[in-house]
Design a protein around this motif. Structure first.
Motif, PDB file in Angstrom:
ATOM      1  N   GLN A  91       0.817  -1.204   0.000  1.00 40.88           N
ATOM      2  CA  GLN A  91       0.000   0.000   0.000  1.00 40.88           C
ATOM      3  C   GLN A  91       0.855   1.261   0.000  1.00 40.88           C
ATOM      4  N   ARG A  92       2.036   1.188   0.588  1.00 40.64           N
ATOM      5  CA  ARG A  92       2.925   2.353   0.583  1.00 40.64           C
ATOM      6  C   ARG A  92       3.426   2.672  -0.825  1.00 40.64           C
ATOM      7  N   LEU A  93       3.370   1.685  -1.734  1.00 34.27           N
ATOM      8  CA  LEU A  93       3.834   1.883  -3.110  1.00 34.27           C
ATOM      9  C   LEU A  93       2.713   2.286  -4.054  1.00 34.27           C
ATOM     10  N   ASN A  94       1.505   2.352  -3.555  1.00 30.96           N
ATOM     11  CA  ASN A  94       0.351   2.624  -4.404  1.00 30.96           C
ATOM     12  C   ASN A  94       0.316   4.097  -4.828  1.00 30.96           C
ATOM     13  N   HIS A  95      -0.256   4.365  -5.995  1.00 34.47           N
ATOM     14  CA  HIS A  95      -0.413   5.732  -6.487  1.00 34.47           C
ATOM     15  C   HIS A  95      -1.529   5.736  -7.525  1.00 34.47           C
ATOM     16  N   THR A  96      -1.951   6.914  -7.926  1.00 28.66           N
ATOM     17  CA  THR A  96      -3.145   7.022  -8.773  1.00 28.66           C
ATOM     18  C   THR A  96      -2.969   6.370 -10.137  1.00 28.66           C
ATOM     19  N   ALA A  97      -1.720   6.293 -10.629  1.00 29.67           N
ATOM     20  CA  ALA A  97      -1.493   5.706 -11.955  1.00 29.67           C
ATOM     21  C   ALA A  97      -1.069   4.243 -11.881  1.00 29.67           C
ATOM     22  N   HIS A  98      -1.096   3.654 -10.717  1.00 30.10           N
ATOM     23  CA  HIS A  98      -0.648   2.258 -10.557  1.00 30.10           C
ATOM     24  C   HIS A  98      -1.623   1.328 -11.291  1.00 30.10           C
ATOM     25  N   PRO A  99      -1.115   0.376 -12.100  1.00 30.06           N
ATOM     26  CA  PRO A  99      -2.022  -0.501 -12.861  1.00 30.06           C
ATOM     27  C   PRO A  99      -2.878  -1.389 -11.973  1.00 30.06           C
ATOM     28  N   TYR A 100      -2.434  -1.647 -10.738  1.00 20.90           N
ATOM     29  CA  TYR A 100      -3.210  -2.479  -9.823  1.00 20.90           C
ATOM     30  C   TYR A 100      -3.714  -1.646  -8.629  1.00 20.90           C
ATOM     31  N   ARG A 101      -3.938  -0.361  -8.869  1.00 22.81           N
ATOM     32  CA  ARG A 101      -4.295   0.546  -7.782  1.00 22.81           C
ATOM     33  C   ARG A 101      -5.516   0.069  -7.001  1.00 22.81           C
ATOM     34  N   GLU A 102      -6.600  -0.297  -7.708  1.00 24.79           N
ATOM     35  CA  GLU A 102      -7.826  -0.689  -7.009  1.00 24.79           C
ATOM     36  C   GLU A 102      -7.619  -1.942  -6.183  1.00 24.79           C
ATOM     37  N   TRP A 103      -6.777  -2.845  -6.685  1.00 28.37           N
ATOM     38  CA  TRP A 103      -6.507  -4.058  -5.910  1.00 28.37           C
ATOM     39  C   TRP A 103      -5.694  -3.718  -4.664  1.00 28.37           C
ATOM     40  N   LEU A 104      -4.677  -2.863  -4.814  1.00 30.42           N
ATOM     41  CA  LEU A 104      -3.853  -2.484  -3.667  1.00 30.42           C
ATOM     42  C   LEU A 104      -4.668  -1.703  -2.638  1.00 30.42           C
ATOM     43  N   ASP A 105      -5.698  -0.993  -3.095  1.00 32.35           N
ATOM     44  CA  ASP A 105      -6.545  -0.264  -2.149  1.00 32.35           C
ATOM     45  C   ASP A 105      -7.223  -1.203  -1.149  1.00 32.35           C
ATOM     46  N   THR A 106      -7.459  -2.444  -1.579  1.00 31.27           N
ATOM     47  CA  THR A 106      -8.124  -3.382  -0.664  1.00 31.27           C
ATOM     48  C   THR A 106      -7.261  -3.702   0.545  1.00 31.27           C
ATOM     49  N   TYR A 107      -5.941  -3.524   0.404  1.00 33.97           N
ATOM     50  CA  TYR A 107      -5.059  -3.798   1.530  1.00 33.97           C
ATOM     51  C   TYR A 107      -5.268  -2.810   2.677  1.00 33.97           C
ATOM     52  N   ALA A 108      -5.773  -1.635   2.369  1.00 32.32           N
ATOM     53  CA  ALA A 108      -5.941  -0.589   3.378  1.00 32.32           C
ATOM     54  C   ALA A 108      -7.310  -0.637   4.041  1.00 32.32           C
ATOM     55  N   ASP A 109      -8.090  -1.673   3.773  1.00 30.42           N
ATOM     56  CA  ASP A 109      -9.443  -1.761   4.312  1.00 30.42           C
ATOM     57  C   ASP A 109      -9.431  -1.822   5.832  1.00 30.42           C
ATOM     58  N   PRO A 110     -10.077  -0.877   6.544  1.00 35.06           N
ATOM     59  CA  PRO A 110     -10.072  -0.891   8.012  1.00 35.06           C
ATOM     60  C   PRO A 110     -10.816  -2.089   8.598  1.00 35.06           C
ATOM     61  N   GLY A 111     -11.812  -2.598   7.860  1.00 32.75           N
ATOM     62  CA  GLY A 111     -12.527  -3.770   8.355  1.00 32.75           C
ATOM     63  C   GLY A 111     -11.625  -4.985   8.439  1.00 32.75           C
ATOM     64  N   PHE A 112     -10.758  -5.150   7.428  1.00 35.87           N
ATOM     65  CA  PHE A 112      -9.813  -6.257   7.454  1.00 35.87           C
ATOM     66  C   PHE A 112      -8.794  -6.085   8.573  1.00 35.87           C
ATOM     67  N   ALA A 113      -8.327  -4.843   8.781  1.00 33.66           N
ATOM     68  CA  ALA A 113      -7.375  -4.589   9.869  1.00 33.66           C
ATOM     69  C   ALA A 113      -7.983  -4.942  11.222  1.00 33.66           C
ATOM     70  N   ALA A 114      -9.246  -4.569  11.430  1.00 31.41           N
ATOM     71  CA  ALA A 114      -9.902  -4.875  12.698  1.00 31.41           C
ATOM     72  C   ALA A 114     -10.086  -6.377  12.874  1.00 31.41           C
TER      73      ALA A 114
END
Length: 541
Positions: free
Chosen positions: A474-497
């Motif tokens: 997630q620290r490597l993610n950015h708006t132009a990343h080809p897998y951006r939407e997939w990497l966004d799932t790593y930051a899900d607060p529900g999964f962290a909890a």
């Protein structure tokens, strides 16, 4: 692997409670500073919904108790049953019980209802030092200790429970806390408020299942105020509420102490009564709104300090999970160096390879859901049953909802085709099959509590290792990343909890007997290896 979707996608009853439903069983205080009145304020101030069953009607104020009226035990039972017949109870806080009959009534109700979390504040000794319970009532209260998860005595009460003289030093208090925890196999909060000094130390003492104890001290500056009425009631009610939110006694104590410190520091502002007034339960709520839980400040093996603002892997829940996490540090470091992880992080991963990985993940999640469903079946506590059942359901929802779009565009097999294939005939790779055999292998000759311990250890790396990998990506993610939407799932607060709650469950399992601990440790280590192999296979379409 994509694990659990956001908690918002599930009905509240299927997830860890963001608003715990907490029942206080205690006496009253018409001046509002102690008893159920303090409990209800504490529960609300720390994020819960409070309920109350009255054990005694007490005429008291900030100067002391004037008289006590005790309703019949059968009326107390009617109150308890009225609540538990209608409301799912996430935690129970027990305060003043008063008589042996009332104590035994509560014990029988606990045995029947089996609330997930029970915190006992043993009201046994008055501020004057006078004993409040008869010999029979004291014995009944000791018997009740076998049914609670945490007991929070002050030093005189700790001594009475052990039938000893009160501790004169902090070391003596910790020794008494260890012996009480060992005798009744329950966690003990040792409180040093009665000792002299500039600090007010508290310590959480938890049996580790092997004859030792995990001891965590949390100290705070002593507050110069006479307004400490109801401090014990308030702290124990806050602990019950916050544990439902965290699933971790250490984080619970840290959060509860921070909340109580502020309540003590601002208690004089209330100007309630001319004696020992109450603490300021709602100072934080009035000033800032409900505070979030404090961030973890522990250090992951290779990711530096963790802050609430940065994406980071959840911390261990105690000494047992910390030791197990550290033991797998080398293997987890190798996961970070895999070509698949590097390619996913910098965006260079081939789309065909990513599609193959998604297909394997969809197959894996179907089996992983079965493993969590089995854990729910074997779990000894209702809270754990609900957690694993929610995890199984959410794994399947993630499989259907998150993989469908990706598999349609990434060169993989459509998720419907994967789901339609009988288990064992789908296009699973060796790593996927091996990992699922590890998860779902069952030795029917082994007792169910050992099977459960093994399952908890086996399924946790799918939460924890994935969270660590996700924090790094997630620290490597950015708006132009080809897998951006997939990497966004790593930051899900529900999964962290959910990951934090799963780690807390493993800490509890590791604190049991040696056989359960060994089963969980071996399964955990094996699953970390399979996590490595699964990611390694992601670049082999």
């Amino acid at each position: 692997m994509e694990r659990l979707a956001s908690a918002e996608t599930l009905p509240p009853s299927d997830t860890g409670r963001s608003i715990p439903r907490v029942l206080s069983i205690a006496g009253t205080d018409p001046s509002g500073g102690a008893g159920i009145q303090a409990d209800l304020k504490s529960i609300a101030a720390t994020g819960g919904y409070g309920m109350a069953a009255v054990t005694a009607l007490v005429a008291q104020n900030t100067h002391g108790v004037r008289s006590v009226h005790t309703p019949p035990a059968d009326f107390l039972l009617q109150q308890l049953e009225a609540v538990s017949d209608d409301v799912v109870i996430d935690a129970v806080k027990i305060g003043m019980l008063g008589t042996a009959e009332l104590t035994q009534t509560v014990g029988r109700w606990l045995a029947e209802v089996r609330p997930p979390v029970v915190v006992l504040d043993p009201v046994m000794v008055a501020t004057s030092g006078d004993r409040l319970l008869s010999t029979g009532a004291e014995k009944a209260l000791r018997d009740l200790l076998h049914r609670v998860d945490l007991v929070t005595p002050n030093l005189p009460e700790l001594a009475v429970l052990l039938q000893e003289e009160p501790a004169a030093t902090w070391d003596q208090a910790l020794d008494q806390g260890r012996r009480l925890a060992g005798t009744y196999s329950t966690a003990v909060l040792v409180k040093g408020g009665h000792l002299a000094g500039e600090t007010a130390p508290d310590a959480l003492v938890v049996p580790d299942g092997g004859g030792g104890f995990a001891v965590t001290e949390v100290s705070s500056a002593r507050v110069a105020t006479k307004n400490t009425h109801g401090t014990g009631c308030s702290l124990s009610a806050a602990m019950a509420t916050l544990f439902v939110r965290t699933g971790n006694w250490v984080r619970t104590l840290t959060a509860a102490k921070a909340w109580l410190q502020e309540a003590l520091e601002t208690a004089d502002r209330l100007d309630v009564g001319t004696g020992h007034g109450p603490v300021n339960h709602f100072q934080g709520v009035w000033e800032r709104g409900l505070d979030p839980l404090p961030p973890d400040t522990s250090r992951t093996p290779d990711a530096g300090p963790v802050s609430a603002a940065a994406s980071a892997a959840p911390a261990p829940a105690g000494v047992r999970t910390a030791a197990l996490w550290e033991a797998t540090a080398g293997l987890r470091a190798r996961i970070a160096e895999l070509d698949f992880i590097r390619g996913l992080g910098d965006g260079s991963l081939d789309h065909g390879a990513f599609g193959f990985y998604l297909t394997q993940d969809a197959i894996y999640l179907r089996g992983y859901a079965r493993a969590m469903a089995r854990a729910s079946e074997l779990a000894p506590r209702l809270q754990e049953q609900i957690f694993w059942a929610a995890g199984a359901r959410n794994a399947l929802e993630a499989e259907l909802d998150l993989h469908r779009n990706w598999l349609g565009t990434a060169g993989g097999t459509g998720v419907e085709q994967v789901l339609a294939a009988p288990a064992g005939t789908d296009p699973s790779g060796p790593a996927t099959r091996g990992y699922l055999e590890h998860l779902l292998g069952r030795d029917r000759s082994v007792e169910e509590h050992i099977q459960y311990a093994r399952l908890v250890g086996a399924v946790l790396p799918c939460f924890w290792v994935y969270a660590e990998v996700g924090a790094r990506l997630q620290r490597l993610n950015h708006t132009a990343h080809p897998y951006r939407e997939w990497l966004d799932t790593y930051a899900d607060p529900g999964f962290a909890a959910a990951t934090e709650q799963a780690i807390g469950i493993l800490e509890t399992v590791l604190a049991r007997n040696a056989s359960e601990r060994q089963a969980a440790q071996e399964a955990f280590t094996g699953s970390v290896q399979w996590e490595h192999d699964f990611f390694a296979a992601g670049t082999l379409p």
